[in-house]
Motif scaffolding. Sequence first.
Motif, PDB file in Angstrom:
ATOM      1  N   GLN A   2       0.695  -1.198  -0.080  1.00  0.00           N
ATOM      2  CA  GLN A   2      -0.002  -0.074  -0.020  1.00  0.00           C
ATOM      3  C   GLN A   2       0.886   1.269  -0.117  1.00  0.00           C
ATOM      4  O   GLN A   2       1.902   1.435   0.692  1.00  0.00           O
ATOM      5  N   LEU A   3       0.583   2.350  -0.801  1.00  0.00           N
ATOM      6  CA  LEU A   3       1.045   3.543  -0.743  1.00  0.00           C
ATOM      7  C   LEU A   3      -0.086   4.504  -0.286  1.00  0.00           C
ATOM      8  O   LEU A   3      -1.130   4.377  -1.233  1.00  0.00           O
ATOM      9  N   GLN A   4       0.411   5.201   0.430  1.00  0.00           N
ATOM     10  CA  GLN A   4      -0.762   6.220   1.050  1.00  0.00           C
ATOM     11  C   GLN A   4      -0.174   7.556   0.731  1.00  0.00           C
ATOM     12  O   GLN A   4       0.806   8.085   1.458  1.00  0.00           O
ATOM     13  N   ALA A   5      -0.660   8.388  -0.092  1.00  0.00           N
ATOM     14  CA  ALA A   5      -0.313   9.598  -0.260  1.00  0.00           C
ATOM     15  C   ALA A   5      -1.324  10.570   0.444  1.00  0.00           C
ATOM     16  O   ALA A   5      -2.367  10.564   0.526  1.00  0.00           O
ATOM     17  N   ALA A  22       3.560   7.263   2.014  1.00  0.00           N
ATOM     18  CA  ALA A  22       3.972   6.479   3.099  1.00  0.00           C
ATOM     19  C   ALA A  22       3.685   4.843   2.305  1.00  0.00           C
ATOM     20  O   ALA A  22       2.464   4.781   1.919  1.00  0.00           O
ATOM     21  N   ALA A  23       4.713   4.099   2.681  1.00  0.00           N
ATOM     22  CA  ALA A  23       4.438   2.760   2.142  1.00  0.00           C
ATOM     23  C   ALA A  23       4.203   1.528   3.420  1.00  0.00           C
ATOM     24  O   ALA A  23       4.786   1.864   4.521  1.00  0.00           O
ATOM     25  N   SER A  24       3.681   0.714   2.881  1.00  0.00           N
ATOM     26  CA  SER A  24       3.415  -0.569   3.787  1.00  0.00           C
ATOM     27  C   SER A  24       3.455  -1.620   3.034  1.00  0.00           C
ATOM     28  O   SER A  24       3.136  -1.746   1.755  1.00  0.00           O
ATOM     29  N   GLY A  25       4.167  -2.844   3.424  1.00  0.00           N
ATOM     30  CA  GLY A  25       4.410  -3.832   2.672  1.00  0.00           C
ATOM     31  C   GLY A  25       5.729  -4.048   1.769  1.00  0.00           C
ATOM     32  O   GLY A  25       6.200  -5.215   1.388  1.00  0.00           O
ATOM     33  N   ASP A 109       6.100   2.493 -16.121  1.00  0.00           N
ATOM     34  CA  ASP A 109       7.274   2.030 -15.672  1.00  0.00           C
ATOM     35  C   ASP A 109       7.059   1.691 -14.035  1.00  0.00           C
ATOM     36  O   ASP A 109       7.956   1.232 -13.437  1.00  0.00           O
ATOM     37  N   TYR A 110       5.964   2.100 -13.565  1.00  0.00           N
ATOM     38  CA  TYR A 110       5.569   2.082 -12.017  1.00  0.00           C
ATOM     39  C   TYR A 110       4.502   0.838 -11.844  1.00  0.00           C
ATOM     40  O   TYR A 110       3.374   0.911 -12.737  1.00  0.00           O
ATOM     41  N   ASN A 111       4.908   0.041 -11.063  1.00  0.00           N
ATOM     42  CA  ASN A 111       3.913  -0.916 -10.812  1.00  0.00           C
ATOM     43  C   ASN A 111       2.937  -0.794  -9.670  1.00  0.00           C
ATOM     44  O   ASN A 111       1.515  -1.176  -9.657  1.00  0.00           O
ATOM     45  N   PHE A 112       3.324   0.031  -8.676  1.00  0.00           N
ATOM     46  CA  PHE A 112       2.324   0.057  -7.434  1.00  0.00           C
ATOM     47  C   PHE A 112       2.117   1.589  -7.096  1.00  0.00           C
ATOM     48  O   PHE A 112       2.890   2.528  -7.496  1.00  0.00           O
ATOM     49  N   TRP A 113       0.687   1.847  -7.189  1.00  0.00           N
ATOM     50  CA  TRP A 113       0.139   3.286  -7.142  1.00  0.00           C
ATOM     51  C   TRP A 113      -0.455   3.382  -5.994  1.00  0.00           C
ATOM     52  O   TRP A 113      -1.474   2.586  -5.317  1.00  0.00           O
ATOM     53  N   GLY A 114      -0.511   4.522  -5.312  1.00  0.00           N
ATOM     54  CA  GLY A 114      -1.321   5.226  -4.073  1.00  0.00           C
ATOM     55  C   GLY A 114      -2.446   5.680  -4.732  1.00  0.00           C
ATOM     56  O   GLY A 114      -2.541   6.080  -6.019  1.00  0.00           O
TER      57      GLY A 114
END
Length: 123
Positions: A2-5, A22-25, A109-114
């Motif tokens: 998870q990315l929390q903007a 902020a990132a988790s995982g 090019d980005y896999n994980f998004w908040g």
Amino acid sequence: VQLQASGGGLVQPGGSLRLSCAASGITLDDYAVGWFRQAPGKEREGVSCTSASDSIIYYADSVKGRFTISRDNARNTVYLQMNSLEPGDTAVYYCAADLYTLGSCQLVDYNFWGQGTQVTVSS
């Protein structure tokens, strides 16, 4: 993962905001991290991105000298300090991370998004 903007808001022209991602995982220090924005009626664009080692940092021409991307590894957080804000900076801002991207600031090019955080610059 998870990315929390967070950190968006309403600010007058010339003002400042600091966005947080902020990132988790995941351990963000191992990842390239980027900030992107999407204004109404426009495509999402890369604003600032940093490689995993911070050896490659990109700023869009429109924000050079005004925005700064930085990491706080202890907090597993990446920041975007935005100064001298202009009405043209109004947009929803997103953070994203990817393990394999090397200095790119391209969306694909980005896999994980908040989720996004709204920034409105207006008097």
